[in-house]
Design a protein around this motif. Structure first.
Motif, mmCIF file in Angstrom:
data_model
loop_
_atom_site.group_PDB
_atom_site.id
_atom_site.type_symbol
_atom_site.label_atom_id
_atom_site.label_comp_id
_atom_site.label_asym_id
_atom_site.label_seq_id
_atom_site.Cartn_x
_atom_site.Cartn_y
_atom_site.Cartn_z
ATOM 1 N N VAL A 1 -1.343 13.160 -7.608
ATOM 2 C CA VAL A 1 -2.783 13.152 -7.890
ATOM 3 C C VAL A 1 -3.547 13.768 -6.720
ATOM 4 O O VAL A 1 -4.468 14.571 -6.910
ATOM 5 N N THR A 2 -3.178 13.380 -5.501
ATOM 6 C CA THR A 2 -3.858 13.911 -4.315
ATOM 7 C C THR A 2 -3.751 15.430 -4.246
ATOM 8 O O THR A 2 -4.743 16.134 -4.006
ATOM 9 N N GLN A 3 -2.546 15.946 -4.458
ATOM 10 C CA GLN A 3 -2.332 17.389 -4.380
ATOM 11 C C GLN A 3 -3.113 18.131 -5.465
ATOM 12 O O GLN A 3 -3.747 19.151 -5.201
ATOM 13 N N ARG A 4 -3.084 17.584 -6.665
ATOM 14 C CA ARG A 4 -3.772 18.247 -7.777
ATOM 15 C C ARG A 4 -5.279 18.309 -7.547
ATOM 16 O O ARG A 4 -5.922 19.339 -7.757
ATOM 17 N N LEU A 5 -5.860 17.183 -7.093
ATOM 18 C CA LEU A 5 -7.301 17.145 -6.868
ATOM 19 C C LEU A 5 -7.703 17.973 -5.647
ATOM 20 O O LEU A 5 -8.797 18.548 -5.608
ATOM 21 N N THR A 6 -6.832 18.030 -4.650
ATOM 22 C CA THR A 6 -7.116 18.871 -3.473
ATOM 23 C C THR A 6 -7.216 20.330 -3.880
ATOM 24 O O THR A 6 -8.141 21.047 -3.451
ATOM 25 N N PRO B 1 0.792 -1.236 0.000
ATOM 26 C CA PRO B 1 0.000 0.000 0.000
ATOM 27 C C PRO B 1 0.828 1.293 0.000
ATOM 28 O O PRO B 1 0.257 2.384 0.017
ATOM 29 N N THR B 2 2.153 1.179 -0.017
ATOM 30 C CA THR B 2 2.988 2.380 0.062
ATOM 31 C C THR B 2 2.668 3.346 -1.078
ATOM 32 O O THR B 2 2.765 2.970 -2.253
ATOM 33 N N PRO B 3 2.269 4.591 -0.768
ATOM 34 C CA PRO B 3 1.907 5.552 -1.825
ATOM 35 C C PRO B 3 3.117 5.902 -2.693
ATOM 36 O O PRO B 3 4.236 6.050 -2.191
ATOM 37 N N ILE C 1 -15.455 21.882 -2.910
ATOM 38 C CA ILE C 1 -15.632 20.494 -2.455
ATOM 39 C C ILE C 1 -14.280 20.025 -1.936
ATOM 40 O O ILE C 1 -13.318 19.892 -2.698
ATOM 41 N N SER C 2 -14.193 19.780 -0.659
ATOM 42 C CA SER C 2 -12.904 19.437 -0.069
ATOM 43 C C SER C 2 -12.565 17.963 -0.276
ATOM 44 O O SER C 2 -13.444 17.109 -0.309
ATOM 45 N N VAL C 3 -11.284 17.709 -0.430
ATOM 46 C CA VAL C 3 -10.789 16.333 -0.492
ATOM 47 C C VAL C 3 -10.395 15.938 0.924
ATOM 48 O O VAL C 3 -9.397 16.429 1.463
ATOM 49 N N LEU C 4 -11.198 15.078 1.521
ATOM 50 C CA LEU C 4 -10.988 14.718 2.924
ATOM 51 C C LEU C 4 -9.713 13.896 3.114
ATOM 52 O O LEU C 4 -8.935 14.133 4.035
ATOM 53 N N ASP C 5 -9.501 12.930 2.229
ATOM 54 C CA ASP C 5 -8.328 12.063 2.342
ATOM 55 C C ASP C 5 -8.216 11.251 1.055
ATOM 56 O O ASP C 5 -9.127 11.260 0.212
ATOM 57 N N VAL D 1 -5.214 4.383 0.070
ATOM 58 C CA VAL D 1 -4.690 3.325 -0.797
ATOM 59 C C VAL D 1 -5.109 1.986 -0.193
ATOM 60 O O VAL D 1 -4.806 1.692 0.973
ATOM 61 N N VAL D 2 -5.825 1.183 -0.986
ATOM 62 C CA VAL D 2 -6.322 -0.115 -0.537
ATOM 63 C C VAL D 2 -5.411 -1.210 -1.091
ATOM 64 O O VAL D 2 -5.122 -1.236 -2.285
ATOM 65 N N ALA D 3 -4.960 -2.110 -0.230
ATOM 66 C CA ALA D 3 -4.108 -3.221 -0.663
ATOM 67 C C ALA D 3 -4.316 -4.408 0.264
ATOM 68 O O ALA D 3 -4.938 -4.285 1.320
ATOM 69 N N ARG D 4 -3.792 -5.562 -0.144
ATOM 70 C CA ARG D 4 -3.985 -6.775 0.660
ATOM 71 C C ARG D 4 -3.365 -6.641 2.046
ATOM 72 O O ARG D 4 -3.895 -7.159 3.024
ATOM 73 N N GLU D 5 -2.215 -5.966 2.115
ATOM 74 C CA GLU D 5 -1.540 -5.847 3.409
ATOM 75 C C GLU D 5 -2.358 -5.009 4.389
ATOM 76 O O GLU D 5 -2.588 -5.393 5.529
ATOM 77 N N ARG D 6 -2.802 -3.835 3.932
ATOM 78 C CA ARG D 6 -3.580 -2.935 4.778
ATOM 79 C C ARG D 6 -4.004 -1.735 3.939
ATOM 80 O O ARG D 6 -3.655 -1.619 2.767
ATOM 81 N N CYS D 7 -4.771 -0.829 4.544
ATOM 82 C CA CYS D 7 -5.155 0.429 3.904
ATOM 83 C C CYS D 7 -4.285 1.547 4.483
ATOM 84 O O CYS D 7 -4.003 1.554 5.679
ATOM 85 N N VAL D 8 -3.884 2.482 3.633
ATOM 86 C CA VAL D 8 -2.988 3.572 4.054
ATOM 87 C C VAL D 8 -3.583 4.905 3.642
ATOM 88 O O VAL D 8 -4.110 5.051 2.540
ATOM 89 N N SER D 9 -3.476 5.881 4.549
ATOM 90 C CA SER D 9 -3.910 7.238 4.254
ATOM 91 C C SER D 9 -2.739 8.031 3.696
ATOM 92 O O SER D 9 -1.674 8.092 4.319
ATOM 93 N N ILE D 10 -2.945 8.632 2.517
ATOM 94 C CA ILE D 10 -1.877 9.447 1.935
ATOM 95 C C ILE D 10 -1.689 10.729 2.742
ATOM 96 O O ILE D 10 -0.588 11.249 2.836
ATOM 97 N N ARG D 11 -2.743 11.229 3.362
ATOM 98 C CA ARG D 11 -2.624 12.403 4.219
ATOM 99 C C ARG D 11 -1.610 12.126 5.351
ATOM 100 O O ARG D 11 -0.804 12.981 5.696
ATOM 101 N N GLU D 12 -1.705 10.930 5.911
ATOM 102 C CA GLU D 12 -0.797 10.598 7.020
ATOM 103 C C GLU D 12 0.633 10.434 6.541
ATOM 104 O O GLU D 12 1.587 10.634 7.289
ATOM 105 N N CYS D 13 0.794 10.043 5.252
ATOM 106 C CA CYS D 13 2.126 9.801 4.710
ATOM 107 C C CYS D 13 2.776 11.091 4.205
ATOM 108 O O CYS D 13 3.959 11.072 3.823
ATOM 109 N N SER D 14 2.014 12.170 4.105
ATOM 110 C CA SER D 14 2.552 13.424 3.553
ATOM 111 C C SER D 14 3.524 14.075 4.527
ATOM 112 O O SER D 14 3.400 13.949 5.731
#
Length: 315
Positions: free
Chosen positions: A282-287, A273-275, A295-299, A302-315
């Motif tokens: 893409v996240t920055q452009r759409l935000t 799931p690593t962004p 219309i705000s982009v909340l988060d 990234v969905v993957a078999r290992e786990r789900c990851v928030s790109i906001r948290e990874c920024s």
């Protein structure tokens, strides 16, 4: 049983291999200890395999070996014919059905799954070989098998019989209905106000993307003024690319839903799931685009078999 079959094939082909060429009319004299029907059937199979070629001469059929070492070619053909890739000749723990029971369906290749549906092969073509041919033919577009008729699939492999064709179509249709049911199933959540709630929501709502999808898919979840989910929309299929994920296509359904905010979602079929840098872009452009239209982009999850990851948290 295999050794008995080997000796029978050898009894037919070894005498014929002593000659570089022989006539059809000579086969009965050259092989006098086997039934004529088995001799003819075996020779025809060797011809189909390309080990023998037919030549018409003076209104008679002649056969010629295609290799300089006919006996060696015969031995190779017999080995492939008896062992080859027949499922019953494969160690039991390595057979598709046994591996499915031991490791789960997700661990099997497309060819393995198709082999289970074909179940048994036909003379000259095993279920495994036929399944591999289908997987190669419909690589990255398995959905097209549903639209192919029995004649088209049989052109790919004779291992697809009427019975296995029905099994393949039934499995595809059942998978389609199961996916649709999962997508429509409501996720019990009051509102999304934190990263934890966003990842939990996506882990359940988009579980099929984590486990079954073979390509990247980009979705949005529209949210009302209290950040309650309204509905989800699939925007693109394929590698996530800022040039392809256009703000117009992303926010059009959000405007239709009268959304106050959106949650961006896409999957990583690799399981990691690593962004990527492109994910962040893409996240920055759409935000930024969302800010312009209110219309705000909340988060972005990234969905993957290992786990789900928030790109906001990874920024």
């Amino acid at each position: 049983m295999s050794e008995k079959r080997r000796k029978r094939y050898q009894g037919v082909l070894y005498p014929l291999a002593q000659r570089s060429r022989f006539r059809r009319s000579e086969m009965a004299d050259l092989v006098d200890e086997e039934t004529a029907s088995f001799v003819t059937r075996t020779v025809n199979e060797v011809v189909r395999a390309g080990v023998l070629e037919t030549i018409r001469e003076d209104d008679e059929i002649l056969y010629a070996w295609t290799a300089n070492d006919p006996v060696g070619s015969v031995d190779q053909w017999i080995d492939r014919r008896i062992h080859g890739d027949q499922v019953k000749e494969t160690p039991e723990q390595e057979r598709p059905r046994e591996r499915l029971m031991r490791l789960g369906a997700a661990s099997l290749s497309d060819a393995d799954l198709l082999a289970i549906l074909i179940r048994v092969g036909v003379v000259g073509e095993s279920a495994v070989t036929g399944a591999q041919k289908l997987a190669n033919r419909f690589h990255d577009e398995l959905d097209r098998i549903r639209d192919a008729g029995l004649p088209e699939l049989r052109e790919v492999t004779p291992a697809v019989t009427k019975a296995s064709y029905c099994q393949i179509l039934a499995a595809l249709e059942l998978g389609k209905r199961a996916t649709e049911a999962l997508r429509e199933r409501p996720v019990v959540i009051h509102k999304i106000t934190s990263t934890l709630e966003a990842t939990q929501y996506c882990a359940e709502k988009f579980a099929y993307l984590a486990g079954d999808a073979v390509q990247e898919e980009f979705h949005i979840v529209t949210l009302d003024t209290k950040h309650k989910p309204i509905r989800s929309h699939r925007i693109t299929i394929g590698t996530l690319d800022a040039s392809l994920v256009h703000p117009r296509e992303v926010f059009r359904p959000a405007i239709r839903d009268a959304a106050s905010a959106v949650l961006l979602v896409h999957n990583h079929p690799s399981g990691d799931p690593t962004p990527s840098r492109e994910d962040h872009s893409v996240t920055q452009r759409l935000t930024e685009a969302g800010k312009l239209i209110g219309i705000s982009v909340l988060d972005h999850i990234v969905v993957a078999r290992e786990r789900c990851v928030s790109i906001r948290e990874c920024s």
